[in-house]
Design an enzyme around this catalytic site. Structure first.
Site, PDB file in Angstrom:
ATOM      1  N   TYR A   1      77.908  82.426  81.300  1.00  0.00           N
ATOM      2  CA  TYR A   1      78.853  83.515  81.183  1.00  0.00           C
ATOM      3  C   TYR A   1      79.980  83.480  81.350  1.00  0.00           C
ATOM      4  CZ  TYR A   1      80.771  87.729  82.388  1.00  0.00           C
ATOM      5  OH  TYR A   1      81.582  88.868  82.430  1.00  0.00           O
TER       6      TYR A   1
ATOM      7  N   LYS B   1      83.672  83.650  78.763  1.00  0.00           N
ATOM      8  CA  LYS B   1      84.818  84.630  79.074  1.00  0.00           C
ATOM      9  C   LYS B   1      85.928  83.576  78.969  1.00  0.00           C
ATOM     10  CE  LYS B   1      82.908  88.530  79.157  1.00  0.00           C
ATOM     11  NZ  LYS B   1      83.161  89.340  77.862  1.00  0.00           N
TER      12      LYS B   1
ATOM     13  N   SER C   1      87.121  88.685  82.360  1.00  0.00           N
ATOM     14  CA  SER C   1      86.648  89.188  83.354  1.00  0.00           C
ATOM     15  C   SER C   1      87.379  88.216  84.535  1.00  0.00           C
ATOM     16  CB  SER C   1      85.148  88.647  83.589  1.00  0.00           C
ATOM     17  OG  SER C   1      84.777  88.503  85.141  1.00  0.00           O
TER      18      SER C   1
HETATM   19  C1  WQD Z   1      79.161  91.929  94.406  1.00  0.00           C
HETATM   20  C2  WQD Z   1      79.074  91.542  95.880  1.00  0.00           C
HETATM   21  C3  WQD Z   1      77.050  89.935  95.915  1.00  0.00           C
HETATM   22  C4  WQD Z   1      74.008  92.512  94.824  1.00  0.00           C
HETATM   23  C5  WQD Z   1      79.597  89.955  88.699  1.00  0.00           C
HETATM   24  C6  WQD Z   1      80.064  89.025  87.444  1.00  0.00           C
HETATM   25  C7  WQD Z   1      81.405  89.689  87.113  1.00  0.00           C
HETATM   26  C8  WQD Z   1      81.290  90.969  86.525  1.00  0.00           C
HETATM   27  C9  WQD Z   1      80.576  91.930  87.884  1.00  0.00           C
HETATM   28  C10 WQD Z   1      80.591  91.186  84.206  1.00  0.00           C
HETATM   29  C11 WQD Z   1      78.613  89.828  95.776  1.00  0.00           C
HETATM   30  C12 WQD Z   1      76.741  91.313  96.709  1.00  0.00           C
HETATM   31  C13 WQD Z   1      75.338  92.198  94.933  1.00  0.00           C
HETATM   32  C14 WQD Z   1      73.067  92.690  95.551  1.00  0.00           C
HETATM   33  C15 WQD Z   1      74.501  91.830  97.233  1.00  0.00           C
HETATM   34  N1  WQD Z   1      80.098  91.051  85.466  1.00  0.00           N
HETATM   35  N2  WQD Z   1      75.533  91.787  96.247  1.00  0.00           N
HETATM   36  N3  WQD Z   1      73.338  92.336  96.970  1.00  0.00           N
HETATM   37  O1  WQD Z   1      78.992  88.713  91.236  1.00  0.00           O
HETATM   38  O2  WQD Z   1      81.143  90.014  92.181  1.00  0.00           O
HETATM   39  O3  WQD Z   1      80.712  89.872  89.646  1.00  0.00           O
HETATM   40  O4  WQD Z   1      79.505  91.361  88.179  1.00  0.00           O
HETATM   41  O5  WQD Z   1      81.614  91.185  83.994  1.00  0.00           O
HETATM   42  O6  WQD Z   1      81.838  88.981  85.800  1.00  0.00           O
HETATM   43  O7  WQD Z   1      80.484  87.770  88.151  1.00  0.00           O
HETATM   44  O8  WQD Z   1      79.185  91.362  91.203  1.00  0.00           O
HETATM   45  O9  WQD Z   1      77.747  93.363  92.007  1.00  0.00           O
HETATM   46  O10 WQD Z   1      76.745  91.123  91.632  1.00  0.00           O
HETATM   47  O11 WQD Z   1      78.409  91.427  93.432  1.00  0.00           O
HETATM   48  O12 WQD Z   1      74.687  91.384  98.528  1.00  0.00           O
HETATM   49  O13 WQD Z   1      71.969  93.075  95.530  1.00  0.00           O
HETATM   50  O14 WQD Z   1      77.738  92.206  96.270  1.00  0.00           O
HETATM   51  O15 WQD Z   1      76.538  88.964  96.831  1.00  0.00           O
HETATM   52  O16 WQD Z   1      79.220  89.627  97.077  1.00  0.00           O
HETATM   53  P1  WQD Z   1      79.871  90.008  91.226  1.00  0.00           P
HETATM   54  P2  WQD Z   1      77.990  91.861  92.050  1.00  0.00           P
END
Ligand code: WQD
Length: 346
Positions: A152, A156, A127
């Site tokens: 997590y 990785k 990741s």
């Molecule tokens: C994306 C953006 C949030 C939810 C994580 C893991 C990564 C991979 C993908 C496994 C961010 C914003 C999110 C919400 C929001 N997972 N958001 N409201 O955190 O970039 O990555 O998931 O492999 O390893 O770290 O993904 O989709 O959680 O967030 O505003 O209800 O959307 O702040 O900016 P992230 P995400």
């Protein structure tokens, strides 16, 4: 005789799409999944798409004996694509030992088996989390791996080191780590897709559940970041592009085209989109106005991440083809299918 490939976590989001891509390329697939974060219905969804039902073993990779027995039962496995792992960042902070056991012990048991085989090929699901907040953008594979922000992310990083160290002393083991950016979307048939259990942690399933009326509104975690519109930027890659990349990487190993016996590739589109841009893309393809509200920043969120995809483009000859609109359209179609299904079961 088609080659037999083991896909661990093959009933999960990226795993199931990769199983479909493998079957469509003529590979025989065996899935190992302990159903802790997926459901047997996914097997039906895969079979609906390819008309081929993969072999399935419901076993927990934390059980070393079970792993050993699996390889006794399937002596002709030619490659392994290893997705099985826990992946919720927040949960990993609350329950680190679950993550270190489930994400690392299982990797060690698999590699212990593979090193005894003749020509093992191993693809590891990594990741972009390993980079943390990169200093330079777009992010290349040579960007420094920073101290993980969560157990997590640490699993990785450690996982990649375990593989790299093993490859150094087991020259016949060939491995590739694939560092995903943000996987989103679903198979265009809407027979498989992302199945978050409980409240979605990730952005896109929360968007589609809000649009479907399962959530009142989306909370946008912060709009005071140093970005053009104040919201975080990510590289959202369609799961179909991601699945195809796994087949390409596996074939690089099967065809002995690799440089050395361990390589790392970023898998992204190379384009960054903010949360607001992702919302607008969804509204455009769904014709739905999304209810959302700005709230405080989420602990541990990085500001900007998007991939430099030069290495995957040039070496794997792979490039993401779908747009964020394509991904949002497929995610929405999948959500609507889930709603129809739950209504018919009421
Ligand atoms: C994306 C953006 C949030 C939810 C994580 C893991 C990564 C991979 C993908 C496994 C961010 C914003 C999110 C919400 C929001 N997972 N958001 N409201 O955190 O970039 O990555 O998931 O492999 O390893 O770290 O993904 O989709 O959680 O967030 O505003 O209800 O959307 O702040 O900016 P992230 P995400």
């Amino acid at each position: 005789m088609s080659k037999k490939i083991l896909v661990t976590g093959g009933l999960g989001f990226i795993g199931s799409h990769t199983v479909v891509a493998l079957q469509e390329k003529g590979y025989e697939v065996v899935i190992i999944d302990n159903l802790s974060n997926s459901s047997l219905e996914v097997l039906g969804g895969i079979t609906k798409i390819t008309r081929i039902s993969p072999e399935f073993e419901n076993l927990d990779l934390r059980d070393k004996q079970a792993v050993n027995h699996f390889f006794d039962k399937y002596p002709n496995i030619e490659g392994v694509i290893h997705f099985a792992a826990s992946k919720a960042v927040g949960e990993s902070v609350q329950n680190p030992l679950l993550y270190y056991e489930n994400n690392l012990n299982t990797l060690v048991y698999l590699l212990q088996q593979l090193k005894e085989r003749e020509a093992p090929k191993f693809i590891f699901s990594s990741s972009c989390t390993v980079y943390g907040q990169a200093d330079e953008l777009p992010i290349t594979e040579s960007a420094p791996v920073k101290k993980a922000e969560s157990p997590y992310g640490n699993t990785k990083q450690i996982g990649e080191e375990i593989i790299s160290d093993t490859c150094k002393v087991v020259p016949h083991l060939k491995a590739i780590s694939l560092r995903y950016f943000n996987p989103i979307g679903a198979h265009p048939s809407a027979n498989i897709g992302e199945l978050p259990i409980g409240t979605p942690q990730n952005l896109v399933p929360f968007i589609t559940q809000t649009a479907a009326g399962k959530r009142d509104e989306l909370s946008v975690f912060g709009n005071d970041y140093p970005t053009p519109d104040g919201t975080c930027i990510r590289d959202y890659i369609h799961v179909m592009d991601l699945a195809r990349a796994h087949v390409v990487a596996l074939e690089r190993l099967l065809d002995d085209e690799h440089n050395g016996n361990y390589e790392v590739f970023n898998l992204g589109t190379g384009k960054g989109n903010s949360v607001l841009e992702a919302i607008k893309a969804f509204e455009k393809v769904s014709g739905q106005k999304l209810q959302y509200r700005f709230v405080d920043r989420r602990e541990g969120d990085i500001i900007v991440a998007y991939a430099d995809t030069t290495k995957a483009n040039d070496v794997l000859k792979w490039k993401a083809e779908y747009t964020i609109e394509d991904a949002m359209e497929s995610a929405w179609k999948w959500q609507q299918k889930l709603e129809e299904k739950s209504k018919s079961e009421e």
